[in-house]
Design an enzyme around this catalytic site. Structure first.
Site, PDB file in Angstrom:
ATOM      1  N   GLU A  16     -61.797  30.402   7.593  1.00 17.07           N
ATOM      2  CA  GLU A  16     -62.024  30.693   9.009  1.00 17.07           C
ATOM      3  C   GLU A  16     -61.216  31.872   9.545  1.00 17.07           C
ATOM      4  OE1 GLU A  16     -63.242  26.312   8.728  1.00 17.07           O
ATOM      5  OE2 GLU A  16     -61.830  27.675   7.760  1.00 17.07           O
ATOM      6  N   GLU A  64     -63.125  19.944   5.870  1.00 14.84           N
ATOM      7  CA  GLU A  64     -62.623  19.072   6.937  1.00 14.84           C
ATOM      8  C   GLU A  64     -63.300  17.707   6.904  1.00 14.84           C
ATOM      9  OE1 GLU A  64     -61.367  21.759  10.643  1.00 14.84           O
ATOM     10  OE2 GLU A  64     -63.308  22.338   9.813  1.00 14.84           O
TER      11      GLU A  64
END
Length: 710
Positions: free
Chosen positions: A503, A483
């Site tokens: 995740e 990210e």
């Protein structure tokens, strides 16, 4: 200097054979030199044994192990080193023998080739006397076992040019080592405090303060390590400990002199007997003596500028596998308590407190530990995550330091661009899982929310600042690391990099923009693929789908980063791009993957019976998808891949997958700012769900997570 491509290792003993194996494992051709065939045969036997163990542990496949051995060429003829780029000397610790080796190497090797020494006892400058072009000699102090232990101390000689040092340093990063820089001083960084640590343990025994099992267990608990000092000496060889201490005594004074007990056991050839029950009432005395010697020596070596606070701690954690480095331990116990422990040790031996310790006590705050380094060169500020042993995982302190360094770079008129980089084997391997688990257990969901808000704010600052920001991707970028990379204007990678969003497999979702920025680069369908499956993506694939901007060989990385900065800013503030990139559409497997995740509803994949013949696409592909072959039916290879993907999805957190799906789809039509706000709104509920604690805890405990399936 030119790129280092070929390696020679001088000496096929325990260290030399391991060094040769490591370079060969990373794809380098290696010449292994020793005096005779018998020595070479013993060295090869060591390599074969280590590789056999690696195959048994499934680290390598048999064919990979064979390829590693095939890259190593044994020889007893020094003339075979005429064209190698780097020779690493790893003969036994005798100064005259080493000087003789260096003199011979200097005669046969090219004048621009680099000569490295693995010495742990001598100054690098001791080995340059009488050598033509002495600037090409550097220290490369590897740690046992060099094929496994990631630490290497890199020590420039008195005339080593910056270009030679940079080339050798870059090479260590390329082979997966964690390099730290040491001045050319006795013991370098790690042995400077480690040898006195084991020596102090022997002194405690000699003085009758405690017996061996008590000292062992007290050390294990105080330093949170797997082996105490006596077991370590038994394993590595008591004579090695003796000679290391004697060398430090010669260079630094009587405090470093080897204990009489170590001398006694070396002379008799005995090993330390570890048997017996430890006496806990003696633990505090033992721990404080051992901590005191480490605290004193660590602050002394940093005061003398042998190494930095950060490199001293990294050396302890990576090279010695201590849970914390000396400065982290001093901060943990508190500066006043650390000073008390250290002064007691110093008074015992008539030592003065190092300048660094006294100055920090006056300041009254913990030692500052730089987790993000900053270096500006040619108008480009390179900000490097510096937690290599933790794979540069993000926690609040890392984020705070990064934010400060970013702001300084943005406001500095001398800086025209910013590069984000990672030390060691990772760029950033996600957020610190321990941080999440501790806050879930405490019910401190506001702290998790604040962490996410701060992370998003930082990412927005990177992409909206007026200066180009480039990610240097050379290693793992997982979760929050990917990210951060996606918030940069461009991502320049080497072929050793890999990326993933893991995740949903640990009960959460990418909350620092992963569900939003990804689709603005590669489209919604492939974003679903990455986020739903957590698939590890190599750089060939990442470049094809537009996830990274450029993939280059390691030798071209710095030039590519400069070019990326020169290319300026990129605007990705609008809605997600429709479909997939042109490159992905041209790749049959990727096109099938995109079609599958474009057409199959998530709920059907999780709980229904998907029509695997319905997805569009043609031909057989290697991607996860389905398609019609030339005969008009569903492609059996693609169907099998789709079935495998569905099975994998059903092992992940349904709750996290559903949140991710909603965020990807809803955010795709919105401006980026609004899509990011959706992620923050979903954060607390996701971490309160039982799947989050289960998934994160399972990762720490190295077990399969058991998620709710409703």
């Amino acid at each position: 200097m030119n790129e280092i491509r070929t390696i020679a290792v001088i000496g096929a003993g325990n260290m030399g054979s391991g060094i040769a194996q490591k370079y060969a494992a990373e794809g380098f051709p290696v010449v292994l030199l020793d005096l005779d065939q018998a020595s070479l045969d013993r060295g090869f036997a060591r390599i074969e044994s280590t590789l056999k163990e690696a195959v048994e542990r499934r680290i390598y496949k048999p064919e990979q192990a064979a390829a590693i051995q095939g890259r190593i060429t044994p020889t007893a003829d020094v003339a075979g080193l005429a064209e190698v780029d780097l020779a690493v000397e790893a003969v036994f610790e005798d100064l005259e023998v080493k000087r003789g080796v260096f003199a011979r190497l200097a005669q046969v090797m090219r004048n621009d080739a680099v000569i490295g020494t693995n010495t742990s006892s001598f100054y690098v400058r001791d080995l340059t006397e009488g050598i033509a072009n002495p600037g090409r000699i550097v220290g490369l102090h590897y740690f046992y076992h060099p094929a496994k232990n990631r630490l290497v101390e890199v020590i420039p000689g008195p005339e080593t040019p910056d270009g030679v040092f940079a080339a050798v340093w870059s090479l260590q990063e390329r082979i997966g080592k964690t390099p730290i820089r040491s001045a050319d001083q006795a013991g370098f960084i790690v042995n400077r405090f480690f040898v006195p640590w084991i020596n102090e343990a022997a002194r405690l025994l000699e003085e009758g303060i405690a017996d061996i099992p008590t000292i062992e267990q007290a050390a294990i608990e105080a330093f949170k390590i797997g082996m105490g000092p006596f077991q370590l000496m038994n394993l590595t060889g008591i004579p090695i400990g003796y000679h290391a201490a004697a060398t430090l005594e010669k260079r630094l004074g009587a405090f470093y002199a080897p204990s009489g007990k170590i001398r006694e056991y070396m002379q008799t050839g005995r090993q330390f007997d570890l048997a017996g029950e430890p006496r806990r009432e003696r633990f505090t005395d033992v721990a404080e003596r051992l901590l005191g010697v480490v605290f004193h020596v660590a602050t002394q070596l940093v005061s003398e500028r042998v190494g930095t606070i950060e490199d001293t701690d990294i050396g302890a954690r990576v090279g010695l596998r201590w849970a914390k480095g000396p400065f982290e331990m001093m901060n943990r116990v508190g500066l006043n308590e650390a000073f008390r422990i250290t002064r007691a040790l110093e008074q015992r031996y008539g030592l003065s407190s190092p300048d660094l310790m006294r100055e920090q006590v006056k300041v009254g705050t913990p030692f500052p530990i730089e987790l993000v380094r900053s270096e500006t060169k040619g108008g480009i500020a390179t900000l490097t995550f510096n937690r290599p042993d933790a794979m540069n995982a993000l926690n609040p302190e890392v984020m705070r330091q990064l934010s400060q360094k970013v702001e300084s770079a943005i406001t500095d008129p001398a800086v025209r661009g910013i590069v984000l980089a990672g030390a060691g084997k990772a760029f950033v391997a996600g957020a610190d899982i321990v941080f999440f688990v501790k806050n879930i257990e405490k019910g401190a969901f506001a702290d998790i929310q604040r962490f996410a808000e701060d992370g998003q704010k930082l990412c927005r600052r990177l992409e909206s600042c007026g200066k180009p920001v480039v990610c240097r991707l050379d290693g793992l970028a997982l979760g929050g690391g990917l990210e951060l990379a996606l918030s940069c204007d461009r991502i320049v990678a080497t072929d050793k990099a890999t990326v993933a969003f893991p995740e949903t497999g640990i009960g959460i979702f990418p909350g620092l923009g992963g569900t939003q920025r990804t689709s603005r680069r590669i489209g919604v369908a492939l974003t679903r693929w990455l986020v739903y499956t957590g698939r590890m993506v190599d750089m060939r694939t990442a470049e094809k789908i537009g996830l990274v901007d450029r993939v280059v060989p390691h030798a071209e990385l710095e030039a590519a980063l400069i070019a990326a900065v020169d290319a300026g800013k990129v605007d990705r503030q609008g809605p997600a791009r429709p479909g997939v990139s042109d490159a992905a559409q041209g790749e049959q497997g990727l096109a099938l993957t995109a079609a599958f995740f474009d057409q199959q509803p998530l709920e059907t994949l999780l709980t229904g019976a998907p029509d695997l013949g319905a997805s569009s696409g043609t031909g057989s592909g290697s991607g996860t998808g389905t398609g019609s072959g030339s005969g008009g039916g569903a492609n059996p290879v693609a169907v099998a891949e789709a079935e495998k993907t569905i099975a994998q999805l059903r092992k992940r957190s349904f709750a996290a997958l559903r949140v991710a799906q909603r965020l990807i789809d809803a955010g795709a039509a919105l401006p980026l700012e609004q899509g990011l706000a959706l992620e923050l709104e979903a954060m607390e509920a996701t971490f309160r769900h039982p799947d989050a604690k289960e998934g994160l805890s399972a990762l720490l405990e190295r077990r399969a997570a058991q998620f709710q399936k409703s």
